[in-house]
Design a protein around this motif. Structure first.
Motif, PDB file in Angstrom:
ATOM      1  N   LYS A  83       4.614   9.608   2.169  1.00 45.40           N
ATOM      2  CA  LYS A  83       4.767  10.547   3.281  1.00 45.40           C
ATOM      3  C   LYS A  83       6.126  10.329   3.957  1.00 45.40           C
ATOM      4  N   ALA A  84       7.050  11.248   3.723  1.00 46.47           N
ATOM      5  CA  ALA A  84       8.427  11.085   4.199  1.00 46.47           C
ATOM      6  C   ALA A  84       8.495  10.965   5.718  1.00 46.47           C
ATOM      7  N   LYS A  85       7.700  11.763   6.433  1.00 45.82           N
ATOM      8  CA  LYS A  85       7.728  11.722   7.899  1.00 45.82           C
ATOM      9  C   LYS A  85       7.271  10.366   8.420  1.00 45.82           C
ATOM     10  N   TYR A  86       6.271   9.803   7.745  1.00 40.93           N
ATOM     11  CA  TYR A  86       5.777   8.501   8.199  1.00 40.93           C
ATOM     12  C   TYR A  86       6.790   7.397   7.879  1.00 40.93           C
ATOM     13  N   VAL A  87       7.429   7.485   6.734  1.00 43.54           N
ATOM     14  CA  VAL A  87       8.481   6.525   6.396  1.00 43.54           C
ATOM     15  C   VAL A  87       9.589   6.573   7.440  1.00 43.54           C
ATOM     16  N   GLN A  88       9.956   7.792   7.847  1.00 42.64           N
ATOM     17  CA  GLN A  88      10.998   7.946   8.859  1.00 42.64           C
ATOM     18  C   GLN A  88      10.562   7.342  10.187  1.00 42.64           C
ATOM     19  N   LYS A  89       9.284   7.503  10.515  1.00 46.59           N
ATOM     20  CA  LYS A  89       8.755   6.921  11.748  1.00 46.59           C
ATOM     21  C   LYS A  89       8.916   5.397  11.730  1.00 46.59           C
ATOM     22  N   ILE A  90       8.596   4.775  10.606  1.00 45.91           N
ATOM     23  CA  ILE A  90       8.736   3.323  10.487  1.00 45.91           C
ATOM     24  C   ILE A  90      10.198   2.925  10.626  1.00 45.91           C
TER      25      ILE A  90
ATOM     26  N   GLY B   6       0.847  -1.198   0.000  1.00 51.84           N
ATOM     27  CA  GLY B   6       0.000   0.000   0.000  1.00 51.84           C
ATOM     28  C   GLY B   6       0.873   1.235   0.000  1.00 51.84           C
ATOM     29  N   THR B   7       0.294   2.365  -0.310  1.00 53.06           N
ATOM     30  CA  THR B   7       1.034   3.620  -0.219  1.00 53.06           C
ATOM     31  C   THR B   7       1.466   3.825   1.225  1.00 53.06           C
ATOM     32  N   VAL B   8       2.747   4.089   1.431  1.00 49.92           N
ATOM     33  CA  VAL B   8       3.265   4.191   2.801  1.00 49.92           C
ATOM     34  C   VAL B   8       2.881   5.557   3.361  1.00 49.92           C
ATOM     35  N   MET B   9       1.759   5.558   4.066  1.00 51.34           N
ATOM     36  CA  MET B   9       1.199   6.775   4.658  1.00 51.34           C
ATOM     37  C   MET B   9       0.476   6.397   5.942  1.00 51.34           C
ATOM     38  N   PRO B  10       0.216   7.373   6.831  1.00 49.67           N
ATOM     39  CA  PRO B  10      -0.309   7.048   8.166  1.00 49.67           C
ATOM     40  C   PRO B  10      -1.550   6.173   8.188  1.00 49.67           C
ATOM     41  N   LYS B  11      -2.503   6.401   7.262  1.00 49.25           N
ATOM     42  CA  LYS B  11      -3.753   5.631   7.336  1.00 49.25           C
ATOM     43  C   LYS B  11      -3.547   4.132   7.090  1.00 49.25           C
ATOM     44  N   LYS B  12      -2.433   3.772   6.459  1.00 48.17           N
ATOM     45  CA  LYS B  12      -2.157   2.353   6.223  1.00 48.17           C
ATOM     46  C   LYS B  12      -1.639   1.665   7.489  1.00 48.17           C
ATOM     47  N   ASN B  13      -1.134   2.469   8.469  1.00 46.58           N
ATOM     48  CA  ASN B  13      -0.868   1.939   9.806  1.00 46.58           C
ATOM     49  C   ASN B  13       0.227   0.874   9.838  1.00 46.58           C
ATOM     50  N   PHE B  14       1.171   0.950   8.893  1.00 44.72           N
ATOM     51  CA  PHE B  14       2.194  -0.098   8.785  1.00 44.72           C
ATOM     52  C   PHE B  14       3.128  -0.164   9.991  1.00 44.72           C
ATOM     53  N   HIS B  15       3.273   0.930  10.710  1.00 41.00           N
ATOM     54  CA  HIS B  15       4.243   0.948  11.812  1.00 41.00           C
ATOM     55  C   HIS B  15       3.887  -0.061  12.904  1.00 41.00           C
ATOM     56  N   VAL B  16       2.584  -0.387  13.047  1.00 43.09           N
ATOM     57  CA  VAL B  16       2.205  -1.345  14.097  1.00 43.09           C
ATOM     58  C   VAL B  16       2.711  -2.749  13.773  1.00 43.09           C
ATOM     59  N   LEU B  17       2.913  -3.011  12.485  1.00 46.35           N
ATOM     60  CA  LEU B  17       3.440  -4.318  12.084  1.00 46.35           C
ATOM     61  C   LEU B  17       4.894  -4.480  12.528  1.00 46.35           C
ATOM     62  N   VAL B  18       5.635  -3.369  12.498  1.00 45.18           N
ATOM     63  CA  VAL B  18       7.040  -3.420  12.906  1.00 45.18           C
ATOM     64  C   VAL B  18       7.127  -3.792  14.381  1.00 45.18           C
ATOM     65  N   GLU B  19       6.326  -3.129  15.214  1.00 40.01           N
ATOM     66  CA  GLU B  19       6.335  -3.412  16.645  1.00 40.01           C
ATOM     67  C   GLU B  19       5.903  -4.851  16.903  1.00 40.01           C
ATOM     68  N   MET B  20       4.938  -5.353  16.101  1.00 40.38           N
ATOM     69  CA  MET B  20       4.473  -6.734  16.255  1.00 40.38           C
ATOM     70  C   MET B  20       5.578  -7.737  15.906  1.00 40.38           C
ATOM     71  N   MET B  21       6.373  -7.427  14.863  1.00 43.03           N
ATOM     72  CA  MET B  21       7.405  -8.364  14.404  1.00 43.03           C
ATOM     73  C   MET B  21       8.452  -8.648  15.484  1.00 43.03           C
ATOM     74  N   ALA B  22       8.597  -7.731  16.438  1.00 42.48           N
ATOM     75  CA  ALA B  22       9.538  -7.958  17.539  1.00 42.48           C
ATOM     76  C   ALA B  22       9.097  -9.126  18.411  1.00 42.48           C
ATOM     77  N   HIS B  23       7.830  -9.551  18.289  1.00 38.50           N
ATOM     78  CA  HIS B  23       7.289 -10.633  19.111  1.00 38.50           C
ATOM     79  C   HIS B  23       6.963 -11.879  18.283  1.00 38.50           C
ATOM     80  N   ILE B  24       7.455 -11.916  17.048  1.00 40.41           N
ATOM     81  CA  ILE B  24       7.210 -13.067  16.172  1.00 40.41           C
ATOM     82  C   ILE B  24       8.528 -13.776  15.915  1.00 40.41           C
ATOM     83  N   ASP B  25       8.457 -15.084  15.761  1.00 43.29           N
ATOM     84  CA  ASP B  25       9.645 -15.921  15.543  1.00 43.29           C
ATOM     85  C   ASP B  25      10.645 -15.237  14.601  1.00 43.29           C
ATOM     86  N   GLU B  26      11.901 -15.250  15.000  1.00 41.81           N
ATOM     87  CA  GLU B  26      12.946 -14.538  14.263  1.00 41.81           C
ATOM     88  C   GLU B  26      13.202 -15.092  12.868  1.00 41.81           C
TER      89      GLU B  26
END
Length: 616
Positions: free
Chosen positions: A477-484, A445-465
């Motif tokens: 959205k450059a700011k959102y990309v930086q956040k991720i 999806g377009t990497v922007m806040p409404k797609k909410n991709f950053h929550v997946l990153v936090e989730m991956m810390a708790h999934i098998d390596e």
């Protein structure tokens, strides 16, 4: 001249060229491969072609000059193509330059001076003089336009290399041949431009006279005796008849047709890679498959070059935006029985049609824009609603939002017509550069806040390596990309969570085909196309339970009811186990369900709605 031309294919289209073909093919003996696409020769042309060992002959019906030349190029063994007509001859200097051309310059096209002759005399004046044509190109980079006549190679964004050699050309050998070709070309011009170009009958003689004057006097046709006069007269007569054929065709379509004129707005084709652009591509091409003798289809486009996305243009008329229609000075829907505005974004005037349909995909801007901006947009949408006879939406969720924020009269129908979805799985799939052999999850999806991709990153810390996550899509959205990226860094996931950027269809096919599961944590969706794509790929699908997604996914999706990383990871682990315990059964269920969402069904529902409104 020594040395074969091995990495460039000479390509031509052919029909009844026995008088010139031997000379042309003799001049191409240096080419290891000459591809000919014949479209119905009845003279000795094919017998002549069979005499040459380097010639390969294929056959096609006439589909327009541009499409025919692109089809011919598709049969070549090489990506580099030298396009030549059956009445042209390259001189030795040109052949040498082509042979020595740097084929690593794939962003460059070769431009050639064409010297036109008539009955043994070079015509360097008239409209025939000083002609330069683009003929050498890499077919993986560009191609001919899909114009039925006056086709050219698309050169936007490419470099031009001008060869010093000459392409000798004797297009006509008699007045009879001039008249025959003029009849064909003027008819194709009228057909190609019917509905999108208009000309007044009074202006046509003036255009023809000016064309003769320009060729004979301004371009020195008078210096070439009777040949110059004949050629300049032909140029003027050609203008006269092509415009009168166009005028006549427009007149017949307007006054002599019993068909209802349905104008469908595909202005969003100017953004073919965005969501609405893809909807326009798929919906338009499905509509062209519908045969209805009671309807004359017309498509509204932002510019003529967008026609290339319409694969079957037979019987379709086109209206092209100009300066006046783009800015709302002039209505786009004059003389139209029904106008379908296919998206909620409208900056132009459409209030002349007898009936109208207005499609709203979402009102996401209410969550994304300021209060002032939202109210200005709502005002525009409300005006379009007021003008329409029927409103269509892409989900029950969108319908609920529309009725909440817009004033819809009780007697104005709101119909839900789901979008179609195409399977993302292609015969040929290629992995993106950043993908390795590790098991992985995937989202797009377009990497922007409404797609909410950053929550997946936090989730991956708790999934098998052993698992990786690939996030594909345009980083809007450059700011959102930086956040991720900051979250990736904070959790030490640089090797496990990768932003792959925009991907091709073949790369998307690979990711869907090979992923362990598909994630879609979006906060705002009017429909949710990617989760249906995931079902077509028969993959376990994990989604947020926001907006339209539960409606579209139903019980075939595993939902996150909150975005706590530990809880999300548990939903994924439980979902994978549930899916894999009953894999064959689950895969069949997903494919059966996804197959309900087709563009064929979508287009047919709109077709029936058109007929209801037109009382057909």
């Amino acid at each position: 001249m020594n040395g074969k031309i091995t990495n460039i294919s000479a390509v031509m289209i052919l029909k009844n060229a026995e008088n010139s073909l031997i000379t042309t093919l003799n001049s191409l003996e240096l080419f290891e491969e000459v591809v000919i696409l014949d479209n119905g020769s009845t003279d000795k042309s094919l017998e002549i072609a069979a005499m040459y060992n380097n010639v390969k002959v294929f056959h096609s019906e006439f589909i327009g000059f541009g499409p025919l030349k692109n089809k011919a190029a598709s049969y070549a063994s090489n990506d580099w193509v030298f396009s030549i007509d059956s009445d042209e001859v390259p001189d030795e200097q040109l052949l040498g330059e082509i042979r020595n051309f740097d084929l690593n310059k794939t962003d460059t096209v070769g431009v050639i001076h064409r010297s036109n002759e008539y009955l043994g005399k070079v015509i360097s004046g008239t409209d025939w003089g000083n002609e330069y044509v683009t003929r050498l190109y890499n077919r993986k980079v560009t191609q001919f336009t899909n114009a039925e006549v006056h086709e050219t190679i698309e050169t936007k964004g490419l470099n031009r290399f001008i060869f010093k050699g000459v392409l000798l050309h004797e297009s006509y050998t008699s007045v009879d041949e001039i008249i025959t070709k003029m009849q064909l070309y003027t008819g194709l011009y009228a057909k190609q431009n019917a509905g999108e170009k208009k000309v007044s009958a009074a202006m046509i003689p003036l255009k023809a006279l000016f064309a003769f004057f320009r060729s004979y006097f301004l371009k020195s046709g008078f210096m070439f005796g009777w040949r110059g006069f004949l050629i300049s007269s032909y140029i003027g007569i050609d203008v006269f008849f092509k415009y009168f054929k166009l005028y006549e065709l427009n007149y017949k379509n307007k006054y002599y047709s019993n068909k209802k004129r349905v104008l469908v707005d595909f202005e969003r084709l100017k953004y073919p890679n965005c969501g609405l652009g893809q909807v326009s591509i798929n919906f338009s091409n499905q509509l062209t498959q519908i045969e209805d003798d009671s309807i004359q289809w017309e498509f509204l486009l932002s510019s003529k070059d967008r026609k290339k996305f319409i694969l079957n243009k037979s019987g379709i008329l086109f209206r092209i935006h100009d300066l006046f229609t783009k800015n709302g000075v002039k209505a786009v829907d004059e003389d139209i029985d029904l106008f379908h505005l296919t998206h909620q974004i409208i900056n132009y005037k459409a209030d002349h049609s007898k009936k109208s349909i207005y499609t709203i995909h979402d009102l996401n801007f209410l969550e994304e824009k300021s209060e002032q901006q939202s109210q200005a947009t709502i005002k525009k949408i409300q005006a379009a609603v007021d003008r329409s006879d029927v409103i269509t939406v892409i989900s029950e969720f969108t319908k609920s939002i529309v009725t909440k924020h817009l004033d819809i009269p009780a007697d104005k129908p709101i119909k839900v017509i789901y979008n179609g979805v195409k399977s993302p799985i292609l015969p040929e799939s290629n992995p993106p550069v950043k993908v390795d052999d590790s098991p992985f999850f995937f989202t797009i999806g377009t990497v922007m806040p409404k797609k909410n991709f950053h929550v997946l990153v936090e989730m991956m810390a708790h999934i098998d390596e052993k698992y990786k996550l690939y996030i594909a899509g345009n980083p809007e959205k450059a700011k959102y990309v930086q956040k991720i990226e900051d979250i990736i860094q904070k959790n030490g996931l640089q090797d496990r969570v990768i932003l792959v950027g925009p991907i091709s269809d073949e790369e998307k096919s690979y990711l869907f085909k090979n992923c362990e599961g598909f994630f879609f944590p979006s906060l705002l969706e009017g429909f949710g196309l990617p989760i249906i794509e995931s079902m077509y790929a028969q993959k376990p699908t994990f989604s947020s339970n926001r907006t339209s997604l539960p409606e579209i996914g139903k019980d075939h999706v595993y939902y996150w009811d909150n975005f706590d990383p530990l809880n999300m990871a548990q939903v994924v682990m439980d979902g994978l186990k549930d899916f894999n315990d009953n894999k064959e059964e689950k895969q069949k269920e997903l494919l059966d369900y996804a197959s309900q969402f087709t563009w064929e069904k979508n287009a047919e529902k709109y077709h029936q709605l058109y007929k209801e409104l037109l009382e057909l």
